[in-house]
Structure formats: C-alpha cells, structure tokens
Motif scaffolding. Structure first.
Motif, PDB file in Angstrom:
ATOM      1  N   GLU A   1       0.846  -1.183   0.000  1.00 51.94           N
ATOM      2  CA  GLU A   1       0.000   0.000   0.000  1.00 51.94           C
ATOM      3  C   GLU A   1       0.884   1.236   0.000  1.00 51.94           C
ATOM      4  OE1 GLU A   1      -3.692   2.032   2.451  1.00 51.94           O
ATOM      5  OE2 GLU A   1      -2.388   0.614   3.506  1.00 51.94           O
ATOM      6  N   VAL A   2       0.504   2.237  -0.793  1.00 53.75           N
ATOM      7  CA  VAL A   2       1.200   3.521  -0.813  1.00 53.75           C
ATOM      8  C   VAL A   2       0.308   4.515  -0.082  1.00 53.75           C
ATOM      9  CG1 VAL A   2       2.184   5.348  -2.252  1.00 53.75           C
ATOM     10  CG2 VAL A   2       2.289   2.965  -3.024  1.00 53.75           C
ATOM     11  N   ILE A   3       0.869   5.148   0.956  1.00 55.79           N
ATOM     12  CA  ILE A   3       0.104   6.112   1.740  1.00 55.79           C
ATOM     13  C   ILE A   3       0.849   7.440   1.794  1.00 55.79           C
ATOM     14  CG2 ILE A   3      -1.082   4.381   3.156  1.00 55.79           C
ATOM     15  CD1 ILE A   3       0.935   4.964   5.390  1.00 55.79           C
ATOM     16  N   GLY A   4       0.081   8.494   1.957  1.00 60.63           N
ATOM     17  CA  GLY A   4       0.670   9.816   2.108  1.00 60.63           C
ATOM     18  C   GLY A   4       1.241   9.988   3.500  1.00 60.63           C
ATOM     19  N   ALA A   5       1.923  11.082   3.729  1.00 58.64           N
ATOM     20  CA  ALA A   5       2.488  11.393   5.044  1.00 58.64           C
ATOM     21  C   ALA A   5       1.394  11.472   6.098  1.00 58.64           C
ATOM     22  CB  ALA A   5       3.263  12.704   4.979  1.00 58.64           C
ATOM     23  N   ASP A   6       0.160  11.776   5.648  1.00 55.34           N
ATOM     24  CA  ASP A   6      -0.982  11.893   6.544  1.00 55.34           C
ATOM     25  C   ASP A   6      -1.711  10.563   6.749  1.00 55.34           C
ATOM     26  OD1 ASP A   6      -1.854  11.718   3.940  1.00 55.34           O
ATOM     27  OD2 ASP A   6      -3.202  13.434   4.041  1.00 55.34           O
ATOM     28  N   GLY A   7      -1.186   9.477   6.159  1.00 51.99           N
ATOM     29  CA  GLY A   7      -1.796   8.156   6.322  1.00 51.99           C
ATOM     30  C   GLY A   7      -2.903   7.849   5.327  1.00 51.99           C
ATOM     31  N   VAL A   8      -3.192   8.760   4.414  1.00 49.00           N
ATOM     32  CA  VAL A   8      -4.257   8.568   3.427  1.00 49.00           C
ATOM     33  C   VAL A   8      -3.779   7.632   2.309  1.00 49.00           C
ATOM     34  CG1 VAL A   8      -5.660   9.734   1.665  1.00 49.00           C
ATOM     35  CG2 VAL A   8      -5.331  10.782   3.906  1.00 49.00           C
ATOM     36  N   HIS A   9      -4.629   6.666   1.940  1.00 50.67           N
ATOM     37  CA  HIS A   9      -4.326   5.710   0.877  1.00 50.67           C
ATOM     38  C   HIS A   9      -4.176   6.452  -0.452  1.00 50.67           C
ATOM     39  CE1 HIS A   9      -4.540   1.901  -1.366  1.00 50.67           C
ATOM     40  NE2 HIS A   9      -5.317   2.559  -2.217  1.00 50.67           N
TER      41      HIS A   9
ATOM     42  N   LEU B   1       9.566  10.743  -3.744  1.00 46.98           N
ATOM     43  CA  LEU B   1       8.579  11.089  -2.722  1.00 46.98           C
ATOM     44  C   LEU B   1       8.520  10.068  -1.586  1.00 46.98           C
ATOM     45  CD1 LEU B   1       5.561  12.319  -4.887  1.00 46.98           C
ATOM     46  CD2 LEU B   1       7.103  13.696  -3.496  1.00 46.98           C
ATOM     47  N   VAL B   2       9.244   8.951  -1.710  1.00 48.86           N
ATOM     48  CA  VAL B   2       9.209   7.914  -0.674  1.00 48.86           C
ATOM     49  C   VAL B   2       9.968   8.395   0.555  1.00 48.86           C
ATOM     50  CG1 VAL B   2       9.891   5.557  -0.072  1.00 48.86           C
ATOM     51  CG2 VAL B   2       8.985   6.052  -2.360  1.00 48.86           C
ATOM     52  N   ALA B   3       9.271   8.425   1.688  1.00 48.85           N
ATOM     53  CA  ALA B   3       9.900   8.818   2.950  1.00 48.85           C
ATOM     54  C   ALA B   3      10.423   7.594   3.692  1.00 48.85           C
ATOM     55  CB  ALA B   3       8.909   9.586   3.822  1.00 48.85           C
ATOM     56  N   THR B   4       9.548   6.597   3.866  1.00 50.39           N
ATOM     57  CA  THR B   4       9.929   5.378   4.577  1.00 50.39           C
ATOM     58  C   THR B   4       9.155   4.185   4.023  1.00 50.39           C
ATOM     59  OG1 THR B   4       8.230   5.636   6.283  1.00 50.39           O
ATOM     60  CG2 THR B   4      10.394   6.582   6.764  1.00 50.39           C
ATOM     61  N   ILE B   5       9.649   3.013   4.354  1.00 48.61           N
ATOM     62  CA  ILE B   5       8.929   1.773   4.068  1.00 48.61           C
ATOM     63  C   ILE B   5       8.662   1.137   5.424  1.00 48.61           C
ATOM     64  CG2 ILE B   5       9.030  -0.480   2.950  1.00 48.61           C
ATOM     65  CD1 ILE B   5      10.989   0.880   0.926  1.00 48.61           C
ATOM     66  N   GLU B   6       7.373   0.980   5.734  1.00 46.77           N
ATOM     67  CA  GLU B   6       6.950   0.501   7.053  1.00 46.77           C
ATOM     68  C   GLU B   6       6.160  -0.785   6.881  1.00 46.77           C
ATOM     69  OE1 GLU B   6       4.496   3.819   8.107  1.00 46.77           O
ATOM     70  OE2 GLU B   6       6.191   5.141   8.487  1.00 46.77           O
ATOM     71  N   GLY B   7       6.806  -1.923   7.053  1.00 44.28           N
ATOM     72  CA  GLY B   7       6.112  -3.201   6.875  1.00 44.28           C
ATOM     73  C   GLY B   7       5.663  -3.352   5.435  1.00 44.28           C
ATOM     74  N   ASP B   8       4.350  -3.423   5.214  1.00 42.74           N
ATOM     75  CA  ASP B   8       3.792  -3.555   3.868  1.00 42.74           C
ATOM     76  C   ASP B   8       3.272  -2.233   3.325  1.00 42.74           C
ATOM     77  OD1 ASP B   8       4.356  -6.241   3.622  1.00 42.74           O
ATOM     78  OD2 ASP B   8       2.462  -6.876   4.498  1.00 42.74           O
ATOM     79  N   ARG B   9       3.792  -1.129   3.826  1.00 42.77           N
ATOM     80  CA  ARG B   9       3.355   0.191   3.386  1.00 42.77           C
ATOM     81  C   ARG B   9       4.537   1.044   2.952  1.00 42.77           C
ATOM     82  NH1 ARG B   9      -1.087   2.073   7.871  1.00 42.77           N
ATOM     83  NH2 ARG B   9      -2.820   0.877   6.985  1.00 42.77           N
ATOM     84  N   VAL B  10       4.307   1.778   1.883  1.00 45.12           N
ATOM     85  CA  VAL B  10       5.263   2.781   1.421  1.00 45.12           C
ATOM     86  C   VAL B  10       4.675   4.127   1.829  1.00 45.12           C
ATOM     87  CG1 VAL B  10       6.379   3.810  -0.587  1.00 45.12           C
ATOM     88  CG2 VAL B  10       5.913   1.347  -0.556  1.00 45.12           C
ATOM     89  N   ARG B  11       5.364   4.824   2.716  1.00 47.33           N
ATOM     90  CA  ARG B  11       4.883   6.130   3.176  1.00 47.33           C
ATOM     91  C   ARG B  11       5.617   7.212   2.391  1.00 47.33           C
ATOM     92  NH1 ARG B  11       2.012   8.171   7.461  1.00 47.33           N
ATOM     93  NH2 ARG B  11       1.969   6.126   8.448  1.00 47.33           N
ATOM     94  N   LEU B  12       4.842   8.144   1.856  1.00 46.47           N
ATOM     95  CA  LEU B  12       5.402   9.242   1.075  1.00 46.47           C
ATOM     96  C   LEU B  12       5.704  10.445   1.959  1.00 46.47           C
ATOM     97  CD1 LEU B  12       2.959   9.031  -1.978  1.00 46.47           C
ATOM     98  CD2 LEU B  12       5.193   7.935  -1.714  1.00 46.47           C
TER      99      LEU B  12
END
Length: 82
Positions: free
Chosen positions: A12-20, A55-66
């Motif tokens: 899943e790719v999510i924004g910095a605010d956690g939005v899908h 734009l990728v900030a971190t990879i957290e488990g199964d999520r790519v946080r932007l």
C-alpha cells in the motif's frame, strides 16, 4: 536514504498523513507504478499512474509512506496509457 529495493508488488502507498494513495504494481526506474484499480474515476479510470520514488519517505512493513500528504501526492502522479 530509504532502500527502494524493499518496495514490493501489492504494498500500500500512503501519504504522510496516512491517506491511501494507491497500491504498488511495480517499480519502474525511478517511479512507482500503481495498480489500475487505484486509478480513480472519469478520464483517470483504467490507466496506470506513477509516483516518483523521490517522494518515498519510509517503508513501514507492507506500506510505502510518502513525504507528501495523500491529496498532494496525487497531484504528482504521472498518468501513462499502457
């Protein structure tokens, strides 16, 4: 710097605010290709969208946080008809 080799299909790719923002289809060069099912509606429906790996900030488990909020990250998407 984030290890982009950890980005996998179906994450899943999510924004910095956690939005899908979308779901990873694959990484192509310096862009993340999102699945068509997250392409939106109207003239965006049925097309792949891409987000810069910059734009990728971190990879957290199964999520790519932007590093950008979800609503802003969507404006950075590059639509490709393939």
């Amino acid at each position: 710097m984030t290890d982009l080799t950890k980005i996998r299909e179906h994450m899943e790719v999510i924004g910095a605010d956690g939005v899908h923002v979308g779901t990873v289809d694959k990484v192509k060069g310096d862009r993340i290709k999102l699945t068509k099912k997250d392409s939106g509606e109207g003239h965006h429906a049925g097309h792949h969208h891409y987000i810069s790996t910059g734009l990728v900030a971190t990879i957290e488990g199964d999520r790519v946080r932007l590093s950008a909020n979800g609503d802003v990250a969507v404006t950075f998407e590059e639509e490709k008809h393939d």
